[in-house]
Write a protein that holds these residues in place. Structure first.
Motif, PDB file in Angstrom:
ATOM      1  N   VAL B 110       0.856  -1.187   0.000  1.00  0.00           N
ATOM      2  CA  VAL B 110       0.000   0.000   0.000  1.00  0.00           C
ATOM      3  C   VAL B 110       0.894   1.239   0.000  1.00  0.00           C
ATOM      4  O   VAL B 110       1.663   1.470   0.935  1.00  0.00           O
ATOM      5  N   VAL B 111       0.799   2.009  -1.070  1.00  0.00           N
ATOM      6  CA  VAL B 111       1.612   3.217  -1.193  1.00  0.00           C
ATOM      7  C   VAL B 111       0.904   4.348  -0.442  1.00  0.00           C
ATOM      8  O   VAL B 111      -0.274   4.621  -0.690  1.00  0.00           O
ATOM      9  N   SER B 112       1.604   4.983   0.488  1.00  0.00           N
ATOM     10  CA  SER B 112       0.987   6.077   1.253  1.00  0.00           C
ATOM     11  C   SER B 112       0.744   7.280   0.334  1.00  0.00           C
ATOM     12  O   SER B 112       1.407   7.436  -0.695  1.00  0.00           O
ATOM     13  N   GLU B 113      -0.241   8.103   0.739  1.00  0.00           N
ATOM     14  CA  GLU B 113      -0.652   9.216  -0.124  1.00  0.00           C
ATOM     15  C   GLU B 113       0.527  10.094  -0.546  1.00  0.00           C
ATOM     16  O   GLU B 113       0.612  10.524  -1.698  1.00  0.00           O
ATOM     17  N   GLY B 114       1.427  10.329   0.395  1.00  0.00           N
ATOM     18  CA  GLY B 114       2.523  11.256   0.137  1.00  0.00           C
ATOM     19  C   GLY B 114       3.499  10.800  -0.944  1.00  0.00           C
ATOM     20  O   GLY B 114       4.321  11.591  -1.426  1.00  0.00           O
ATOM     21  N   PHE B 115       3.416   9.538  -1.332  1.00  0.00           N
ATOM     22  CA  PHE B 115       4.377   9.034  -2.324  1.00  0.00           C
ATOM     23  C   PHE B 115       3.726   8.587  -3.635  1.00  0.00           C
ATOM     24  O   PHE B 115       4.395   8.033  -4.494  1.00  0.00           O
ATOM     25  N   LYS B 116       2.433   8.855  -3.758  1.00  0.00           N
ATOM     26  CA  LYS B 116       1.761   8.456  -4.999  1.00  0.00           C
ATOM     27  C   LYS B 116       2.144   9.356  -6.175  1.00  0.00           C
ATOM     28  O   LYS B 116       1.776   9.089  -7.320  1.00  0.00           O
ATOM     29  N   ASP B 117       2.856  10.443  -5.854  1.00  0.00           N
ATOM     30  CA  ASP B 117       3.321  11.329  -6.925  1.00  0.00           C
ATOM     31  C   ASP B 117       4.844  11.293  -7.063  1.00  0.00           C
ATOM     32  O   ASP B 117       5.468  12.259  -7.505  1.00  0.00           O
ATOM     33  N   ALA B 118       5.442  10.181  -6.653  1.00  0.00           N
ATOM     34  CA  ALA B 118       6.910  10.078  -6.732  1.00  0.00           C
ATOM     35  C   ALA B 118       7.390  10.295  -8.165  1.00  0.00           C
ATOM     36  O   ALA B 118       6.717   9.902  -9.122  1.00  0.00           O
ATOM     37  N   ASP B 119       8.549  10.918  -8.287  1.00  0.00           N
ATOM     38  CA  ASP B 119       9.137  11.138  -9.616  1.00  0.00           C
ATOM     39  C   ASP B 119       9.741   9.858 -10.186  1.00  0.00           C
ATOM     40  O   ASP B 119       9.649   9.578 -11.368  1.00  0.00           O
ATOM     41  N   VAL B 120      10.377   9.125  -9.278  1.00  0.00           N
ATOM     42  CA  VAL B 120      11.055   7.901  -9.692  1.00  0.00           C
ATOM     43  C   VAL B 120      10.562   6.756  -8.805  1.00  0.00           C
ATOM     44  O   VAL B 120      10.444   6.903  -7.591  1.00  0.00           O
ATOM     45  N   VAL B 121      10.252   5.629  -9.423  1.00  0.00           N
ATOM     46  CA  VAL B 121       9.886   4.430  -8.669  1.00  0.00           C
ATOM     47  C   VAL B 121      10.951   3.367  -8.919  1.00  0.00           C
ATOM     48  O   VAL B 121      11.250   3.029 -10.068  1.00  0.00           O
ATOM     49  N   MET B 122      11.543   2.880  -7.834  1.00  0.00           N
ATOM     50  CA  MET B 122      12.550   1.814  -7.940  1.00  0.00           C
ATOM     51  C   MET B 122      11.935   0.532  -7.397  1.00  0.00           C
ATOM     52  O   MET B 122      11.747   0.380  -6.185  1.00  0.00           O
ATOM     53  N   LEU B 123      11.592  -0.362  -8.316  1.00  0.00           N
ATOM     54  CA  LEU B 123      10.962  -1.621  -7.938  1.00  0.00           C
ATOM     55  C   LEU B 123      12.049  -2.661  -7.678  1.00  0.00           C
ATOM     56  O   LEU B 123      12.589  -3.255  -8.608  1.00  0.00           O
ATOM     57  N   GLY B 124      12.368  -2.870  -6.407  1.00  0.00           N
ATOM     58  CA  GLY B 124      13.380  -3.867  -6.064  1.00  0.00           C
ATOM     59  C   GLY B 124      12.868  -5.269  -6.313  1.00  0.00           C
ATOM     60  O   GLY B 124      11.665  -5.492  -6.512  1.00  0.00           O
ATOM     61  N   ASN B 125      13.782  -6.220  -6.272  1.00  0.00           N
ATOM     62  CA  ASN B 125      13.479  -7.614  -6.571  1.00  0.00           C
ATOM     63  C   ASN B 125      12.393  -8.173  -5.642  1.00  0.00           C
ATOM     64  O   ASN B 125      12.603  -8.335  -4.446  1.00  0.00           O
TER      65      ASN B 125
END
Lengths: 308, 308
Positions: B110-125
Motif C-alpha cells: 500500500v503506497v501512502s498518499e505522500g508518495f503516490k506522486d513520486a518522480d522515480v519508482v525503484m521496484l526492487g526484486n
C-alpha cells in the motif's frame, strides 16, 4: 617509426566453432601479433620457425604487411607447428584436439642483425627459454619488453618463466593465470605480487570482460566492445598484444597515460579479430574501420561527472 | 529534490563468507536501495512489510537517513522475511541455506498518499505482481520506473514478469538472466530483444565485471572498481540500483548521458557495500568518501586518444 621485434609461432590452425569449421589455415601468435602491429607506423620483424609445408601464400600474407621475415627459419623437409581446437557453445572455452610441435620442438631462435636494436620486443606465448634467448641476443636493452605467456608454462616450466619475467617490462596474462602465478584471488593483490617479480606493468586480460592495466598504485580498465556476434576467438589475445606493442612502438611514448591508450588500441583490434575465422578479418582490416571503432570505445567508456 | 519510491524487502539476513559469519542482521533489497539513495538529495520512501520481530533499531537505521516508512507495514505478531546464505570461496556464487517468506507471503503493498506522486519508482526484486500493484497505485505516471528482478521470477512467474516489464523504463538484471529472458547468448542481441519487451533502457549487471547500459543503438560500460578485498557481496546489486535511481531522482535529468553518470554512481556505491558485512559500510559512508572514489572511477576508465 619504431622497430618492433616479435617472437612467437607461425602455425597451422584448424578451428571448429558453433558456426562452422576450417581446414588448416594460417595461425600462430606471431602471425596475429604481426598483423595487428601492422596497423601502426612500425618496422616489424618476426622470429619464428616453420616447416617447408607452410604455403608460400601464408608467408606472403605477412610480407604484404611489410613484416620482415629474415629471422624466420624455414626447415627443409620440416613440418610446421599445428594446432586443432574446438570451441564450446559459449566460445569462452575450448578443447585442444591436436597439438603437433613439429619444427617448434627444436627451436633455437636467431635474431637477424637488423633487429638486434629493436625498440620494442613483443615476446609471444612460447617456451620461456626461447623468450629469454631472444632477450639475450639484443645488442642493447630494448626500450620496452612485453611478454605474453599462459598457464601451460606455469605448470611445466615455472623456474624458466620466473627467470625471464625478471627481465621484462610488461607481462600480459589472463585473470586465472594471474591468480595461479601468485596464489592471490584478488587481482589487485595479484598485480602487486607480480610487480615484485620484475615487470613494472601488468596487463590482465579478461576476454569478453575486458583488460586491466596495473602500474604501481595505478589501475586502468578497458572493456571489450560488446559484439553482436563473436565468430572465432582464436588469436584475440595475440591481436590485443600486437595492438598494444605496435601502438607503443609507433608512438615511442612509454608513459602510463600512453599505455592506457595502447590497451584501448589492443582491445579495439581484438574486437575485429573475432569477427571472422583465423586471420581473415585482420588481413583486410582498414585504417578507417579501426578509427571508427575507436570512436565507439570512447562512447562506450567516457562520461562527464563533474567532480570537485 | 526528487521524490523516490522504493519497493522491496526489509529483511533479516544471516551471512557466511570465507571471512566470517553474522547472526541475523538487517538486510533486504529496499534497505540497501534506500541506504544508497540516501547519498543523494532525494525524498525517499519504502514500501515493504516486516514482522514485529524486527528490532526498532533496524528501522531507525532507515529513519536516520530520512527515509519515509509510512508505506512500511509492520504485522502484529508477524515474522520478518529471513534469508540465510553462504558464499563460496570466490565470492561470486552462493548457496541459499534458508528462505522464510513469513509476512512477505501475503504482501499487499500500500503506497501512502505522500508518495503516490513520486518522480522515480525503484521496484526492487520481489514478485512481479507486487511490483505491478505499486505501479497501478501511482496517481500519475512517474517520470521513471526502474525494475530489478532475478531468474527466480523468470522460472516461477514469467507471465506476470512480462506484464510488469511492459510498464517500466529501465530493467536491471544480470548477464545470465538477460540470456535466460531472451534465449540470446550475445548480450547485444539480448539487449535488443528486451527493449522490444517494453523497457527503453537496460542495465546488465556483471558483478565484478561491471555493468552495461543499453538504449537504442547506444551502449555504455562501467567497470567495477578492482578491490583488494571483497568482504561480503550481499546487497551490492541493490546498492547499485539505489545509487542509479537515487542519482537520477536527485538530478531530474533522464538523458542517456546522465544515465551513464547514474551507472557510474551505482557502481561506485556498490564498491563500498562489499567492504563490510551487510549494511555496515553503507550506514557510515560519508559524502567525501563517495566523491574521492568517483575520482578513482574517472582514473580507471578515462583515456585521451585523439581522434579525427
Amino acid at each position: 617509426m619504431g622497430k618492433l621485434l616479435i617472437v612467437g609461432t607461425v602455425a597451422f590452425d584448424e578451428i571448429e566453432t558453433p558456426f562452422g569449421k576450417t581446414d588448416k589455415i594460417l595461425g600462430g601468435a606471431a602471425t596475429f601479433i604481426g598483423l595487428a602491429a601492422s596497423q601502426y607506423n612500425v618496422e616489424s620483424g618476426i622470429v619464428s620457425i616453420v616447416g617447408e609445408d607452410l604455403p608460400k601464400a601464408y608467408l606472403n600474407v605477412l610480407k604484404d604487411k611489410n613484416i620482415d621475415l629474415s629471422s624466420l627459419e624455414i626447415v627443409k623437409g620440416g613440418k610446421t607447428f599445428y594446432w586443432k581446437g574446438k570451441y564450446h557453445n559459449d566460445l569462452n572455452s575450448r578443447d585442444t584436439l591436436v597439438t603437433e610441435l613439429n619444427t617448434l620442438a627444436d627451436f633455437n631462435p636467431v635474431v637477424s642483425e637488423g633487429f638486434k636494436d629493436a625498440d620494442v620486443v613483443m615476446l609471444g606465448n612460447l617456451h620461456p627459454s626461447v623468450q629469454l634467448s631472444v632477450i639475450n641476443q639484443m645488442e642493447k636493452r630494448p626500450k620496452l619488453i612485453v611478454l605474453d605467456t599462459m598457464n601451460f608454462w606455469m605448470d611445466n616450466a615455472l623456474p624458466e618463466l620466473m627467470e625471464v619475467i625478471k627481465h621484462i617490462d610488461v607481462l600480459t596474462i589472463n585473470d586465472e593465470e594471474a591468480r595461479q602465478l601468485t596464489n592471490e584471488y584478488s587481482l589487485v593483490k595479484a598485480a602487486k605480487a607480480i610487480q615484485k617479480m620484475g615487470p613494472k606493468y601488468l596487463v590482465i586480460k579478461k576476454g569478453e570482460h575486458g583488460a586491466l592495466l596495473f602500474h604501481e598504485e595505478k589501475v586502468f580498465f578497458a572493456p571489450a566492445l560488446p559484439l553482436e556476434e563473436v565468430f572465432d576467438p582464436t588469436g584475440a589475445g595475440d591481436t590485443f598484444a600486437g595492438g598494444f606493442a605496435g601502438y607503443l612502438a609507433a608512438t615511442s611514448d612509454l608513459s602510463f597515460n600512453n599505455m592506457k591508450n595502447a590497451v584501448i588500441h589492443g582491445s579495439n583490434l581484438a574486437s575485429f579479430c573475432v569477427e571472422r575465422f583465423g586471420t581473415e578479418r585482420m588481413e583486410i582490416l582498414k585504417k578507417e574501420e579501426v578509427t571508427k571503432r575507436l570512436h565507439q570505445f570512447k562512447a562506450l567508456t567516457q562520461f562527464d561527472i563533474e567532480l570537485q
